[in-house]
Each structure stands twice: as structure tokens, then as C-alpha cells.
Design an enzyme around this catalytic site. Structure first.
Site, PDB file in Angstrom:
ATOM      1  N   TYR A 106     -14.487   9.383  -9.582  1.00  0.00           N
ATOM      2  CA  TYR A 106     -14.208   9.466  -8.141  1.00  0.00           C
ATOM      3  C   TYR A 106     -13.767  10.888  -7.835  1.00  0.00           C
ATOM      4  N   SER A 137      -4.001  15.974  -0.628  1.00  0.00           N
ATOM      5  CA  SER A 137      -3.423  15.049   0.358  1.00  0.00           C
ATOM      6  C   SER A 137      -4.237  15.014   1.646  1.00  0.00           C
ATOM      7  N   ARG A 154      22.515  -2.714 -30.056  1.00  0.00           N
ATOM      8  CA  ARG A 154      23.355  -1.534 -30.233  1.00  0.00           C
ATOM      9  C   ARG A 154      24.827  -1.863 -29.983  1.00  0.00           C
ATOM     10  N   GLN A 186      26.804  -0.522 -18.264  1.00  0.00           N
ATOM     11  CA  GLN A 186      25.435  -0.711 -18.759  1.00  0.00           C
ATOM     12  C   GLN A 186      24.743  -1.790 -17.906  1.00  0.00           C
ATOM     13  N   GLU A 206      -3.360   9.038  -6.070  1.00  0.00           N
ATOM     14  CA  GLU A 206      -3.675   7.989  -5.083  1.00  0.00           C
ATOM     15  C   GLU A 206      -2.791   8.135  -3.849  1.00  0.00           C
TER      16      GLU A 206
HETATM   17  C1  LIG Z   1     -16.685  -6.288 -17.408  1.00  0.00           C
HETATM   18  C2  LIG Z   1     -15.569  -5.320 -17.501  1.00  0.00           C
HETATM   19  C3  LIG Z   1     -14.725  -5.414 -16.354  1.00  0.00           C
HETATM   20  C4  LIG Z   1     -13.525  -4.543 -16.386  1.00  0.00           C
HETATM   21  C5  LIG Z   1     -12.856  -4.851 -15.161  1.00  0.00           C
HETATM   22  C6  LIG Z   1     -11.875  -3.827 -14.744  1.00  0.00           C
HETATM   23  C7  LIG Z   1     -11.580  -4.047 -13.322  1.00  0.00           C
HETATM   24  C8  LIG Z   1     -10.510  -3.319 -12.621  1.00  0.00           C
HETATM   25  C9  LIG Z   1     -10.031  -2.050 -13.071  1.00  0.00           C
HETATM   26  C10 LIG Z   1      -8.979  -1.605 -12.115  1.00  0.00           C
HETATM   27  C11 LIG Z   1      -8.350  -0.431 -12.647  1.00  0.00           C
HETATM   28  C12 LIG Z   1      -7.564   0.276 -11.662  1.00  0.00           C
HETATM   29  C13 LIG Z   1      -6.962   1.407 -12.351  1.00  0.00           C
HETATM   30  C14 LIG Z   1      -6.936   2.562 -11.482  1.00  0.00           C
HETATM   31  C15 LIG Z   1      -6.453   3.704 -12.236  1.00  0.00           C
HETATM   32  C16 LIG Z   1      -5.861   4.646 -11.284  1.00  0.00           C
HETATM   33  C17 LIG Z   1      -5.831   5.983 -11.832  1.00  0.00           C
HETATM   34  C18 LIG Z   1      -5.459   6.888 -10.730  1.00  0.00           C
HETATM   35  C19 LIG Z   1      -6.464   7.900 -10.496  1.00  0.00           C
HETATM   36  C20 LIG Z   1      -6.174   8.648  -9.273  1.00  0.00           C
HETATM   37  C21 LIG Z   1      -7.065   8.801  -8.332  1.00  0.00           C
HETATM   38  C22 LIG Z   1      -6.793   9.576  -7.123  1.00  0.00           C
HETATM   39  O1  LIG Z   1      -5.775  10.159  -6.931  1.00  0.00           O
HETATM   40  S1  LIG Z   1      -8.059   9.617  -5.979  1.00  0.00           S
HETATM   41  C23 LIG Z   1      -7.534  10.640  -4.673  1.00  0.00           C
HETATM   42  C24 LIG Z   1      -6.451  10.027  -3.851  1.00  0.00           C
HETATM   43  N1  LIG Z   1      -6.183  10.832  -2.695  1.00  0.00           N
HETATM   44  C25 LIG Z   1      -5.358  10.462  -1.755  1.00  0.00           C
HETATM   45  O2  LIG Z   1      -4.731   9.432  -1.836  1.00  0.00           O
HETATM   46  C26 LIG Z   1      -5.283  11.337  -0.540  1.00  0.00           C
HETATM   47  C27 LIG Z   1      -4.179  10.950   0.398  1.00  0.00           C
HETATM   48  N2  LIG Z   1      -4.532  11.267   1.762  1.00  0.00           N
HETATM   49  C28 LIG Z   1      -4.988  10.341   2.633  1.00  0.00           C
HETATM   50  O3  LIG Z   1      -5.146   9.181   2.309  1.00  0.00           O
HETATM   51  C29 LIG Z   1      -5.288  10.820   4.039  1.00  0.00           C
HETATM   52  O4  LIG Z   1      -5.630  12.150   4.042  1.00  0.00           O
HETATM   53  C30 LIG Z   1      -4.096  10.578   4.973  1.00  0.00           C
HETATM   54  C31 LIG Z   1      -3.916   9.084   5.162  1.00  0.00           C
HETATM   55  C32 LIG Z   1      -2.833  11.169   4.453  1.00  0.00           C
HETATM   56  C33 LIG Z   1      -4.371  11.210   6.344  1.00  0.00           C
HETATM   57  O5  LIG Z   1      -5.565  10.747   6.874  1.00  0.00           O
HETATM   58  P1  LIG Z   1      -6.292  11.452   8.112  1.00  0.00           P
HETATM   59  O6  LIG Z   1      -6.427  12.875   7.887  1.00  0.00           O
HETATM   60  O7  LIG Z   1      -7.554  10.710   8.402  1.00  0.00           O
HETATM   61  O8  LIG Z   1      -5.326  11.416   9.328  1.00  0.00           O
HETATM   62  P2  LIG Z   1      -4.360  10.456  10.054  1.00  0.00           P
HETATM   63  O9  LIG Z   1      -3.059  10.438   9.352  1.00  0.00           O
HETATM   64  O10 LIG Z   1      -4.351  10.924  11.455  1.00  0.00           O
HETATM   65  O11 LIG Z   1      -5.002   9.006  10.034  1.00  0.00           O
HETATM   66  C34 LIG Z   1      -5.969   8.599  10.993  1.00  0.00           C
HETATM   67  C35 LIG Z   1      -5.862   7.121  11.213  1.00  0.00           C
HETATM   68  O12 LIG Z   1      -6.298   6.467  10.023  1.00  0.00           O
HETATM   69  C36 LIG Z   1      -5.315   5.544   9.579  1.00  0.00           C
HETATM   70  N3  LIG Z   1      -5.450   5.494   8.133  1.00  0.00           N
HETATM   71  C37 LIG Z   1      -5.197   6.474   7.254  1.00  0.00           C
HETATM   72  N4  LIG Z   1      -5.470   6.060   6.018  1.00  0.00           N
HETATM   73  C38 LIG Z   1      -5.914   4.798   6.124  1.00  0.00           C
HETATM   74  C39 LIG Z   1      -6.360   3.840   5.174  1.00  0.00           C
HETATM   75  N5  LIG Z   1      -6.371   4.113   3.871  1.00  0.00           N
HETATM   76  N6  LIG Z   1      -6.748   2.642   5.622  1.00  0.00           N
HETATM   77  C40 LIG Z   1      -6.723   2.349   6.943  1.00  0.00           C
HETATM   78  N7  LIG Z   1      -6.321   3.215   7.903  1.00  0.00           N
HETATM   79  C41 LIG Z   1      -5.911   4.421   7.484  1.00  0.00           C
HETATM   80  C42 LIG Z   1      -4.015   6.124  10.082  1.00  0.00           C
HETATM   81  O13 LIG Z   1      -3.033   5.132  10.155  1.00  0.00           O
HETATM   82  C43 LIG Z   1      -4.443   6.632  11.432  1.00  0.00           C
HETATM   83  O14 LIG Z   1      -4.508   5.519  12.316  1.00  0.00           O
HETATM   84  P3  LIG Z   1      -4.290   5.694  13.872  1.00  0.00           P
HETATM   85  O15 LIG Z   1      -4.367   4.305  14.425  1.00  0.00           O
HETATM   86  O16 LIG Z   1      -5.350   6.596  14.369  1.00  0.00           O
HETATM   87  O17 LIG Z   1      -2.926   6.290  14.051  1.00  0.00           O
HETATM   88  C1  LIG Z   2      -2.895  12.399 -13.165  1.00  0.00           C
HETATM   89  C2  LIG Z   2      -3.672  12.589 -11.904  1.00  0.00           C
HETATM   90  C3  LIG Z   2      -4.888  11.944 -11.770  1.00  0.00           C
HETATM   91  C4  LIG Z   2      -5.673  12.139 -10.623  1.00  0.00           C
HETATM   92  N1  LIG Z   2      -6.900  11.559 -10.529  1.00  0.00           N
HETATM   93  C5  LIG Z   2      -7.692  11.828  -9.457  1.00  0.00           C
HETATM   94  C6  LIG Z   2      -9.008  11.286  -9.376  1.00  0.00           C
HETATM   95  O1  LIG Z   2      -9.462  10.543 -10.225  1.00  0.00           O
HETATM   96  N2  LIG Z   2      -9.770  11.629  -8.302  1.00  0.00           N
HETATM   97  C7  LIG Z   2      -9.315  12.434  -7.319  1.00  0.00           C
HETATM   98  O2  LIG Z   2     -10.057  12.708  -6.379  1.00  0.00           O
HETATM   99  N3  LIG Z   2      -8.067  12.939  -7.357  1.00  0.00           N
HETATM  100  C8  LIG Z   2      -7.246  12.659  -8.406  1.00  0.00           C
HETATM  101  N4  LIG Z   2      -5.969  13.173  -8.455  1.00  0.00           N
HETATM  102  C9  LIG Z   2      -5.493  14.021  -7.372  1.00  0.00           C
HETATM  103  C10 LIG Z   2      -4.422  13.347  -6.525  1.00  0.00           C
HETATM  104  O3  LIG Z   2      -4.962  12.358  -5.717  1.00  0.00           O
HETATM  105  C11 LIG Z   2      -3.704  14.403  -5.687  1.00  0.00           C
HETATM  106  O4  LIG Z   2      -3.038  15.273  -6.565  1.00  0.00           O
HETATM  107  C12 LIG Z   2      -2.733  13.747  -4.736  1.00  0.00           C
HETATM  108  O5  LIG Z   2      -3.419  13.074  -3.715  1.00  0.00           O
HETATM  109  C13 LIG Z   2      -1.741  14.742  -4.144  1.00  0.00           C
HETATM  110  O6  LIG Z   2      -2.388  15.754  -3.496  1.00  0.00           O
HETATM  111  P1  LIG Z   2      -2.078  17.314  -3.777  1.00  0.00           P
HETATM  112  O7  LIG Z   2      -2.206  17.520  -5.235  1.00  0.00           O
HETATM  113  O8  LIG Z   2      -2.958  18.041  -2.857  1.00  0.00           O
HETATM  114  O9  LIG Z   2      -0.583  17.506  -3.389  1.00  0.00           O
HETATM  115  P2  LIG Z   2      -0.023  18.376  -2.183  1.00  0.00           P
HETATM  116  O10 LIG Z   2      -0.407  17.714  -0.906  1.00  0.00           O
HETATM  117  O11 LIG Z   2      -0.388  19.786  -2.344  1.00  0.00           O
HETATM  118  O12 LIG Z   2       1.530  18.167  -2.390  1.00  0.00           O
HETATM  119  C14 LIG Z   2       2.460  19.220  -2.672  1.00  0.00           C
HETATM  120  C15 LIG Z   2       3.783  18.912  -1.954  1.00  0.00           C
HETATM  121  O13 LIG Z   2       3.579  18.987  -0.555  1.00  0.00           O
HETATM  122  C16 LIG Z   2       4.110  17.849   0.084  1.00  0.00           C
HETATM  123  N5  LIG Z   2       3.305  17.565   1.277  1.00  0.00           N
HETATM  124  C17 LIG Z   2       1.955  17.611   1.415  1.00  0.00           C
HETATM  125  N6  LIG Z   2       1.581  17.266   2.651  1.00  0.00           N
HETATM  126  C18 LIG Z   2       2.699  16.990   3.329  1.00  0.00           C
HETATM  127  C19 LIG Z   2       2.970  16.558   4.661  1.00  0.00           C
HETATM  128  N7  LIG Z   2       1.995  16.323   5.538  1.00  0.00           N
HETATM  129  N8  LIG Z   2       4.257  16.363   5.028  1.00  0.00           N
HETATM  130  C20 LIG Z   2       5.266  16.566   4.140  1.00  0.00           C
HETATM  131  N9  LIG Z   2       5.059  16.950   2.858  1.00  0.00           N
HETATM  132  C21 LIG Z   2       3.797  17.171   2.468  1.00  0.00           C
HETATM  133  C22 LIG Z   2       4.038  16.741  -0.956  1.00  0.00           C
HETATM  134  O14 LIG Z   2       5.002  15.742  -0.701  1.00  0.00           O
HETATM  135  C23 LIG Z   2       4.331  17.512  -2.236  1.00  0.00           C
HETATM  136  O15 LIG Z   2       5.720  17.582  -2.391  1.00  0.00           O
HETATM  137  C24 LIG Z   2      -5.178  12.968  -9.586  1.00  0.00           C
HETATM  138  C25 LIG Z   2      -3.929  13.582  -9.720  1.00  0.00           C
HETATM  139  C26 LIG Z   2      -3.181  13.397 -10.859  1.00  0.00           C
HETATM  140  C27 LIG Z   2      -1.858  14.078 -10.986  1.00  0.00           C
END
Ligand SMILES: CCCCCCCCCCCCCCCCCCC/C=C/C(=O)SCCNC(=O)CCNC(=O)[C@H](O)C(C)(C)COP(=O)(O)OP(=O)(O)OC[C@H]1O[C@@H](n2cnc3c(N)ncnc32)[C@H](O)[C@@H]1OP(=O)(O)O
Ligand SMILES: Cc1cc2nc3c(=O)[nH]c(=O)nc-3n(C[C@H](O)[C@H](O)[C@H](O)COP(=O)(O)OP(=O)(O)OC[C@H]3O[C@@H](n4cnc5c(N)ncnc54)[C@H](O)[C@@H]3O)c2cc1C
Length: 665
Positions: free
Chosen positions: A135, A144, A310, A330, A424
Site C-alpha cells: 500500500y 498525514s 519476584r 505495584q 495508519e
Molecule cells: C488465506 C490467508 C488469509 C490471511 C488472512 C489475513 C487477513 C487479515 C490481515 C489483517 C492484517 C492487518 C494488519 C495490518 C498491519 C498494519 C501495518 C501498518 C502499516 C501502516 C500503513 C500506513 O500507515 S498507510 C498510510 C496511513 N496514512 C494515514 O493514515 C494518513 C492520515 N491522514 C488522513 O487520513 C487524512 O489526510 C486526514 C483525515 C487527516 C485529512 O483528510 P482530508 O485532507 O481529506 O481533509 P479533512 O480533514 O477536511 O476531511 C474531509 C472530510 O472527510 C472526512 N474524513 C476524513 N477521513 C475520513 C475517513 N477515513 N472516513 C470517512 N470520512 C473521513 C472528514 O471528517 C471530513 O468530513 P466533513 O464532513 O467534510 O467535515
Molecule cells: C512502521 C511504519 C510503517 C508504515 N507503513 C506504511 C505503509 O505501509 N504505507 C504507507 O503509505 N505509509 C506507511 N507508513 C507511513 C505512516 O502512515 C505515516 O508516517 C503517518 O501517517 C504519519 O505521517 P508523517 O510521517 O507524515 O508524520 P507528520 O505528519 O510529518 O508528523 C510529524 C508531527 O507533526 C504533527 N502534525 C502533523 N500534522 C498536524 C496537524 N494538522 N496538527 C497538529 N499536529 C500535526 C504530528 O502530530 C507529529 O507530531 C508507515 C509508517 C511507519 C512508522
């Protein structure tokens, strides 16, 4: 089962049926049975050995991860395991690797955002591991802020292709797990540009490596981003970097369930909310909450068992010393964490139900619960991961010096867990999302709009803004209605205070910015209310087994009163309770700890973890800690030779030089 049980006396004092508590923890008898079978399958297989993991080099660790993943897949196929069994097997292997992202994000992204035709084409390949996916969303410059991503996908109508390009260094994809070395494909998030217009972020399936020899395809530059925090831990994962130089993919590799680009290059958006693009993140946030209770319960299991073994101080005349678990300090550090593990487990189950319910509604084109799903998954992910990360570190301290040894299992558990506060969605960023929804809900109260779901309590605004707690004795705090009301009043008053302060700012945006630290606390209060509410609801259900309900009731009260005690300032400042009532809550908490004490070891036994999964000499089921610690030390590579490497080069000359100097005096 252990031959000598050093914890037998502890187990004998339990006042409830542990086997039935295992059912309450796992969710059903079937779940206990399946988990048990999968845990033992993993524990008995030498390929899944993990006790040497912190001593492996990065390369060895990565190869070990590939080996374990291949072996796990072989066993899944040979034994024809169900999806439930296969997922449990993956969890008990307990080593982060590309399969987590393949199953956890790549497959769900295609399922959630791909058309039926696209699912039909890609999912069978993924299900049989004919392709391996990751992903790829986050970039070097933006994580973020998803809308700020820079990678472009420009439609070329001449060839019916998208051109995927990384225009800047900061647009390099950075962090995706499984990308660095293992994946052949990725769901790549990029800005869609067609007919000269930027339509924002969309998902695309992009092949990265040859299916013949695994070499990168033309125009693709990729690799691992380097070593991460701690030994072993998340270093088994190949988090990667990826750059595109005008890489072409067919138009039908844009994930087109939410919006499409026609053959002529016209952009068409289906009549669905744009936020569905974030659906994969919602799914994973929900699974991270379930995971929090696992990580927390592991740490607590280690700390409780070891604290019962312990002994320190307490004997003036050569008699036995005191078990450290008997020290009130504790208990007051450890039992709230034990209660939190149970609380997170039950709220995780509820969140899973909510997610399934919302998904079914979305299928029927009912988008009314999307906001609730977002607020609950984001908020609960943030609170449960932050608490769990801190709690693992607290458990390490609760185990004294031995907790700092790798063989305690706690340093690696902490290192592997702590990025959950960031990935996430950074926890602060996610809590601010919850706060925005709270402010929106407060602003709608004046217009008479009744909030629903977990916000429904805000509808009682008239009452909750002025109510006074009726608690007049410590026992009164055992009444769930007293707890519920105090938590509702605190959460609502904090949200309303924030809204009032924001309304005095020059603009809503500026007010939100200025008040964001308070908003964070209001969001936490709201999420803690959800956790308390779901625990109370759980305890109200019929729960079979001698004493099980009573123990869960006690843990529920511990959780709620501990949060009240820890955040007493909030409750007092909002006038929800008086200082005297706060003191009574603390008094009751002390009594509850005494009630938990004889049951503590049995309460962690109910997690039903094998010694293999715990991976800790301190948390052994039999409590035979000291011989295990002693033996483990000798396994360190440093002990392979009696005289260390480097002695002749560095130690001997130093000692000899000093001896010579002394002899000259
Ligand atoms: C046969 C074999 C089978 C095997 C079976 C296995 C099965 C299962 C396996 C499961 C395993 C799971 C294990 C998983 C492992 C995990 C490892 C972790 C790896 C990590 C991955 C990552 O990190 S991926 C990257 C993640 N990145 C982020 O999370 C980024 C965070 N930022 C955001 O989400 C957005 O930028 C934001 C929400 C911060 C801002 O969004 P935006 O810029 O659009 O602006 P707004 O804030 O104005 O939002 C607009 C509007 O949208 C609403 N909204 C925002 N987010 C959501 C949402 N997610 N859903 C619904 N609505 C959303 C928000 O409230 C606003 O609404 P308004 O009404 O307009 O106000
Ligand atoms: C182990 C690991 C695995 C990952 N796996 C994946 C993956 O599989 N796929 C993928 O796409 N990504 C992955 N990521 C990325 C991950 O999703 C991002 O690191 C995460 O979403 C945070 O974003 P950033 O690194 O840009 O942090 P930043 O946004 O740069 O955060 C830096 C600081 O700024 C602050 N900050 C940022 N925005 C604001 C705001 N609006 N208001 C106040 N404070 C703010 C935060 O709180 C933080 O303290 C992974 C990260 C890690 C560490």
C-alpha cells in the site's frame, strides 16, 4: 503444561472459572478452540522459533521473515486452513512482514476501491500469491496530509494509459511496508490529471518488479529505507522507497469503483462520498484497535506473572520476602493496565461490529454512518495505541532490571508496537479529526438536530451541562449509572467549552488552530467515554461461568475509576464532581485493587497465551523464572567464547601497559 508450577498458589486463590473467562476474552468457545490450535501449531514448529531474533543481523532477520512467511503459507495450504485460522496463524508467527500489508491493505484496497471486473482480475492472483502487493500512499514529504501527495498519474488518451511519475524528491513513496524488497505490485496513491485538470488523489495498481526475476521494471527505482528503532522488532519489515520515472500503466489499472476516467479522458465521479477513498485506512484502524488489546495483554501477562514470582524486602527475621505484586504501588500501576487490556478487547469487538455494520450499509448505498465509523476508528485507534505503547514501557519498569533484558520480551514488544502511534494516521492528527466532528455536533445542537450513535449522549445537553453527581460514599462509585453520568458530563462540557472558546476567535479555522491542545483533550474524553460505555454494556450482558461476571465488573470499575482518578482535573474543572467525590473514587479504587489481587494471575491466564507467543522468560506459565534467565544469558553470542574477540587487540595491551607502568613506580 509445566511440571513444577511456581504460580500454583496464585492460581488456587482465583475466585472464578478461568476456562469460562477464556471464552469471555476470546468471544466464543469456538474462538478459544481455534486460537488454541493455531497457537500450538506455531509453537511446536521449529521454523517459527523466535528466541534468537534480537541477535540476528538485519539481512538474516529479513531472510528469516521470508522463510517464515513461505512456511506459513505452505502450512495454510497443506492443512487447508480457513481464513480465520490463517489469520490467527499469521498473528502467532508474530513477526511483521510483507504478508501483513498484502492481506491487510493491498487486498482490502482492491476490494474496497476496485470495480467488480478489477476485483475479478486481481484478487485471485493476490489470493494465490501469484503477485505480492503493498500500500504505497505516504511520501517523503507528506504522510498525514493525504491531499498534499505529489505523485502524478496523468492520462494519455493517445495510448489509453496513465503515466505515473514522481516529479520531486519529496514525492518519493517512503515507508510502505513490503515495498522495499518483497512486493511485485502496489496500490499507489497519486494525483489524477486528465484533460489538463488535477482531480486529486486516486488509487492505481502498479506493477513494480518482474514476475520472472524480481528486478525492478523500467522507470521504477526502489529499495529499503533503512534500519528502524530497536533490535529485531519492526526491522523484519522492508519498509521501502519508490520513485517513478514516467511509468506507463493501462487505464484499467486505476481503481474505478468510486470514480472513472473514460477512454476519451473524461473524469466521472460516481455518486458516492469522496472519503470512501480512505476506506482501507478505516479498515486497518479498526484492526489496530483489536491488536492493541493483544499487545497490552501480552505485556500485562508478563508483568503480573513475574510480579507474583519476584520477592523483595519485608522480612526482618530471615522469613520469606514479600511478592512485589503485594505492594500497593505495584498494584496501582499494574491493575489499571490489566483492566485496560480487557476494556480494549471489548471495545475492539464492538468496533469490529460497527465496521461490519457500516460496510453493509455502504453496500446498500446508505452513507449515513460513515462519519461515525471514521470518528470511532480514528479516535479509538489513537487512544488505544498511545495507552498500549506507554503501558508496555510501564510493564518493563514493573519488572525491574530484568525487564530491560531482551529475554524478558518487553523491549522488543515495545519497539515493534510503538510505531502504531504513528502509522495508519498519527494519533494527534486522528484525535483532531474526532475533535472536528465533536465541534460540528455541538454546533448542530442549537438547531435541534439529535446526535446519533456514540454522540447520542450530547443530545442530553440541557441535563448534562448542569447535573451534579449524587455520589456520597465510596461504594456509590460502583453504580454504573454514576460512572456513566460523570463521564458523559465531563466529555460534553469539555466539548462545549472548546466550542464556546472557538466561537470567540476571528474565524472558526483560527479558533480551532488556537484551541487544538484543548480539543485534543476533549477528543480523548469522548473516546474514553466510549470505552467505559462499551465495558459497562458488556458487563450487563449474560456472562456464563462461576465468578466471571463479578471479575469483569470489578475490572470495569477499575478501568473507569482509574481514568477518573488520572484525569481528575478534567472532572473537577468542569464541575462534574466535587473534590470529595474524587477522593471517594480513589478510595474505592484501592478496595477494587484488593479484590483483583487474588485473581490477578488467573486473569492473565485467561488470555490463553503460549510461552512461545509471549516470548518472555519472565512471563513463563510455570513461573520458573530464575533458571530460565540464567540459561538464556549463556545463549548470547558474546558467551560463545570465554575470552572475547578483541581481547588480544585491545584489552591485553591495555592491561599490560598499565602493569608495566605500575612496575616502574
Ligand atoms: C488465506 C490467508 C488469509 C490471511 C488472512 C489475513 C487477513 C487479515 C490481515 C489483517 C492484517 C492487518 C494488519 C495490518 C498491519 C498494519 C501495518 C501498518 C502499516 C501502516 C500503513 C500506513 O500507515 S498507510 C498510510 C496511513 N496514512 C494515514 O493514515 C494518513 C492520515 N491522514 C488522513 O487520513 C487524512 O489526510 C486526514 C483525515 C487527516 C485529512 O483528510 P482530508 O485532507 O481529506 O481533509 P479533512 O480533514 O477536511 O476531511 C474531509 C472530510 O472527510 C472526512 N474524513 C476524513 N477521513 C475520513 C475517513 N477515513 N472516513 C470517512 N470520512 C473521513 C472528514 O471528517 C471530513 O468530513 P466533513 O464532513 O467534510 O467535515
Ligand atoms: C512502521 C511504519 C510503517 C508504515 N507503513 C506504511 C505503509 O505501509 N504505507 C504507507 O503509505 N505509509 C506507511 N507508513 C507511513 C505512516 O502512515 C505515516 O508516517 C503517518 O501517517 C504519519 O505521517 P508523517 O510521517 O507524515 O508524520 P507528520 O505528519 O510529518 O508528523 C510529524 C508531527 O507533526 C504533527 N502534525 C502533523 N500534522 C498536524 C496537524 N494538522 N496538527 C497538529 N499536529 C500535526 C504530528 O502530530 C507529529 O507530531 C508507515 C509508517 C511507519 C512508522
Amino acid at each position: 503444561m509445566a511440571e513444577v508450577d511456581h504460580l500454583a498458589a496464585e492460581r488456587a486463590t482465583a475466585r472464578f472459572d478461568v476456562e469460562e473467562m477464556k471464552v469471555a476474552w476470546a468471544g466464543s468457545r469456538h474462538a478459544v478452540h481455534v486460537a488454541d490450535r493455531m497457537a500450538r501449531l506455531v509453537a511446536s514448529d521449529p521454523v517459527f522459533r523466535k528466541d534468537n531474533r534480537t541477535m540476528l543481523s538485519r539481512k538474516e532477520l529479513f531472510k528469516d521473515t521470508l522463510r517464515k512467511a513461505a512456511h506459513a503459507w505452505k502450512r495454510i495450504v497443506e492443512l487447508r486452513l480457513t481464513e480465520e485460522e490463517a489469520d490467527l496463524l499469521r498473528q502467532y508467527v508474530d513477526q511483521p512482514g510483507y504478508v501483513d500489508l498484502h492481506w491487510g491493505m493491498f487486498v482490502p484496497a482492491i476490494k474496497g476501491q476496485g470495480t467488480e471486473e478489477q476485483q475479478h482480475k486481481w484478487l485471485p492472483l493476490a489470493y494465490k500469491f501469484q503477485i505480492i502487493g503493498c500500500y504505497a500512499q505516504t511520501e517523503l514529504g507528506h504522510g498525514s496530509n493525504v491531499q498534499g501527495l505529489e505523485t502524478t498519474a496523468t492520462f494519455d488518451p493517445k495510448t489509453d494509459e496513465f503515466v505515473i511519475h514522481s516529479p520531486t524528491l519529496t514525492s518519493s513513496k517512503w515507508w510502505p511496508g513490503g515495498l522495499g524488497k518483497a512486493s511485485t505490485h502496489a496500490v499507489v496513491y497519486a494525483r489524477l490529471i486528465t484533460e489538463g485538470k488535477d482531480y486529486g488523489i486516486h488509487g492505481f495498481i502498479v506493477q513494480l518488479r518482474s514476475l520472472e526475476d524480481h528486478s525492478p521494471l523500467p522507470g521504477v527505482t526502489l529499495g529499503d529505507i533503512g534500519g528502524k528503532f530497536g533490535s529485531g522488532a519492526y526491522n523484519s519489515m522492508d519498509n521501502g522507497v519508490l520513485r517513478f520515472d514516467h511509468v506507463r500503466i493501462p487505464r484499467d489499472q486505476m481503481l474505478m469503483r468510486l470514480s472513472q476516467v473514460t477512454r476519451e479522458g473524461k473524469y466521472v465521479h460516481s455518486n458516492v462520498p469522496k472519503q470512501l477513498l480512505y476506506g482501507t485506512m478505516v479498515y486497518v484502524r479498526q484492526s489496530i484497535v483489536a491488536d492493541a488489546s493483544k499487545a497490552l495483554s501480552r505485556a500485562v501477562c508478563i508483568a503480573v506473572r513475574y510480579s507474583a514470582v519476584r520477592k523483595q524486602f519485608g522480612s526482618q527475621d530471615g522469613g520469606p520476602e514479600t511478592q512485589v505484586l503485594n505492594y500497593k504501588t505495584q498494584q496501582s500501576r499494574l491493575f489499571p493496565l490489566l483492566a485496560s487490556a480487557y476494556a480494549f478487547r471489548f471495545v475492539g469487538d464492538w468496533l469490529n461490529w460497527l465496521y461490519t455494520d457500516v460496510t453493509q450499509k455502504l453496500e446498500a448505498k446508505d452513507f449515513s454512518t460513515l462519519q461515525e465509523a471514521h470518528a470511532c476508528t480514528a479516535g479509538l485507534k489513537a487512544v488505544t495505541t498511545s495507552v498500549t505503547a506507554d503501558a508496555i514501557e510501564e510493564c518493563r519498569k514493573l519488572c525491574g532490571g530484568h525487564g530491560y533484558l531482551n529475554s524478558s520480551g518487553l523491549p522488543e514488544l515495545f519497539a515493534v508496537y510503538v510505531p502504531a502511534c504513528t502509522y495508519e494516521g498519527d494519533n494527534v492528527v486522528l484525535l483532531l479529526q474526532v475533535a472536528r466532528i465533536l465541534m460540528k455536533t455541538v454546533s448542530q445542537l442549537a438547531s435541534g438536530k439529535q446526535p446519533v450513535g456514540t454522540m447520542a449522549y450530547m443530545g442530553k445537553v440541557q441535563y448534562l451541562m448542569q447535573c451534579k453527581s449524587a455520589v456520597s460514599s465510596a461504594e456509590d462509585w460502583l453504580n454504573p449509572d454514576a460512572i456513566q453520568e460523570a463521564f458523559e458530563a465531563r466529555a460534553l462540557r469539555m466539548a462545549v467549552n472548546c466550542a464556546q472558546n472557538i466561537s470567540q476567535a476571528a474565524s472558526q479555522e483560527e479558533g480551532f488552530y488556537e484551541r487544538s491542545p484543548d480539543l485534543l483533550e476533549a477528543a480523548v474524553a469522548h473516546i474514553q467515554l466510549i470505552i467505559v460505555t462499551k465495558f459497562i454494556e458488556k458487563v450487563h450482558q449474560e456472562i456464563p461461568g462461576h465468578g466471571v461476571k463479578e471479575q469483569l465488573q470489578a475490572l470495569c470499575n477499575v478501568y473507569a475509576l482509574y481514568i477518573l482518578h488520572k484525569h481528575l482535573g478534567d472532572f473537577l474543572a468542569t464541575g462534574c464532581i466535587t473534590p470529595r467525590q474524587g477522593a471517594l473514587a480513589n478510595e474505592q479504587l484501592g478496595k477494587l485493587y484488593a479484590q483483583v489481587r487474588p485473581n490477578a494471575v488467573a486473569l492473565v491466564d485467561a488470555f490463553n497465551y503460549t510461552d512461545h507467543y509471549l516470548g518472555s522468560v519472565l512471563g513463563r506459565y510455570d513461573g520458573d523464572v530464575y533458571p530460565a534467565l540464567y540459561e538464556e544469558a549463556w545463549k548470547d553470542p558474546l558467551n560463545e567464547t570465554v575470552v572475547p574477540e578483541g581481547y588480544h587487540e585491545y584489552l591485553r595491551p591495555l592491561i599490560k601497559q598499565q602493569q608495566l607502568k605500575l612496575s616502574r613506580l
